[in-house]
Design an enzyme around this catalytic site. Structure first.
Site: not given
Lengths: 222, 222
Positions: B25, B48, B51
Site C-alpha cells: 500500500s 499513514r 493509507h
C-alpha cells in the site's frame, strides 16, 4: 460533533444537543451539495457519510442496490443482528439508536474461538470470523469497514454455501484489494448491498451507513 | 487491510501478513503521490493517514508543529498515556504497537463518574471528561477525533490551568465548530500539535497519526 458514539449510553439531553448540531451540519451539507438526483432515502445515507467524513466525493462514489434500503429497514425493524469486522464499528454505533429495535452487534473476529479456527485452517481472523458465522448471517446485516478478505468471504458464503444476509455493507478502505472486493460485491447483483467505488471507506463510513439505516427504520415505524 | 485493529491481540504471523499488505500500500501511495516536500518523519504520518482514508487531500490539509514528532517520540518512549475522546480511537489502536512502550489508553468520556460531573456542571461529557483529567494530561498525549468542544477544553486547560500535554492531536471531523477548533489549536503555537485544516478528520485519522508516531518511536529506539 460527528456521527460516532463516544462509548457512553443513552442520555436524552445530550442526544438533543447533538441533534441540533447534526441538523445544522445537514443544512450546511444540503446547501453546499446543491441539486442532485438521489431519492430521499439514498440521500439520507449519502448525507450522513459526508457528515462523518467531511468529504463530498462520497456522493460520486456511493452505490446503493435498489433493494438495499427496504431490506435493511425490514431486517432492522425485525431485530436483525449486525455482524461487523472491526471493534471500531461496534463501539461507534450509538447505543440509543440500537435500542430502538434491539439490534445486537457482534464482532466475530474478536472472539477467542475464532482465533483457534483461524490458526487451525490457516486463514486470517477476519475470514475465519465470517466463515464461522456461516448460516447465522442469513437474514442479518453484515458490515465490513476494514478487511477486503472478509468481504470476499461473505461473497463466497453467498455463492457456495447459500448464506443470505439481508444486507451487505461493504466499505473496506485501502490500496490493496479493497477496490476490487467492493466491485465484486456490486457485481453480485442479487445481493442487497451498499458500497462505494474505489479506495475510500472505513469503519466510520460503515457506522454512518448503519446510523442512516437505523434512522430510516425508526422513521418508517412512526 | 487498513490501519485499524480488529480488536484482537498480538499474533506475529498475522501481523507479518498485514505488514506485507501495508508495504505494498505504501509503495502505491508513494508512486501516486510523486515528489513532495515533507521530511521523512512528517511523510510517515501523512502516508499513514492517506493509507487509512484513501484520501490524498490530507497531504494538503496536514499541519505538524515543528516540535510535535520529537515531543511525541519522547513521551511515547517514556510510557506516556494516551487520552482520547472516543472509544473508536481506543479500540482502533493496535495492542501490539501499544505494548512496545506500554502506553495505556484512556477514554475519560466513557467513565461513569464523568457522567455525574457533566450533569452537575451542565457540560457535555466530552468537555467534562477532559476537565476532570486536568493536570493528569500533563506530559501525556491527547487525541481528539470527534468533539470540537473537547479540543477547545484542552486549549482552555493549557491557557488557564497550566496543563501541558506533551502533544495534542486535534482532528475532530465536522461541519460545525470542527474547523475553527482545529484552527485555534494550530494558532496556539506553543502547543506541540498535529492537526488538519478544514472539516476532514475523525477517529480513524487520529488512530493513523498515533500508529505513525508509535512506529517512529519504535524506530528511534532500535
Amino acid at each position: 460533533m460527528s456521527e460516532e458514539s463516544n462509548g457512553t449510553s443513552y442520555r436524552p439531553g445530550l442526544v438533543q444537543a447533538g441533534r441540533n448540531i447534526e441538523e445544522e451540519s445537514f443544512r450546511i451539507i444540503e446547501a453546499e451539495m446543491g441539486p442532485h438526483s438521489f431519492d430521499p432515502e439514498a440521500w439520507s445515507i449519502v448525507r450522513r457519510i459526508i457528515h462523518t467524513t467531511g468529504d463530498f466525493e462520497y456522493a460520486q462514489l456511493i452505490r446503493i442496490h435498489p433493494e438495499a434500503v427496504s431490506a435493511a429497514v425490514r431486517a432492522l425493524r425485525g431485530g436483525a443482528a449486525i455482524y461487523v469486522d472491526t471493534r471500531m464499528i461496534q463501539v461507534g454505533l450509538s447505543p440509543w439508536r440500537l435500542q430502538w429495535f434491539g439490534n445486537p452487534v457482534f464482532t466475530p473476529a474478536a472472539d477467542p474461538e475464532t482465533h483457534l479456527m483461524a490458526e487451525k485452517l490457516g486463514l486470517t481472523r477476519s475470514v475465519a470470523a465470517f466463515r464461522k458465522m456461516g448460516e447465522r448471517l442469513t437474514g442479518n446485516i453484515v458490515a465490513v469497514g476494514n478487511a477486503p478478505t472478509a468481504l470476499l468471504e461473505v461473497l463466497r458464503l453467498w455463492r457456495e454455501d447459500g448464506v443470505r444476509p439481508a444486507l451487505v455493507i461493504g466499505v473496506p478502505v485501502g490500496f490493496v484489494q479493497a477496490d476490487t472486493a467492493k466491485d465484486a460485491l456490486w457485481e453480485a447483483d442479487r445481493i442487497p448491498s451498499i458500497t462505494v467505488k474505489g479506495r475510500k471507506g472505513g469503519s466510520t463510513v460503515a457506522v454512518a451507513v448503519l446510523h442512516a439505516l437505523l434512522e430510516l427504520a425508526q422513521k418508517e415505524s412512526r
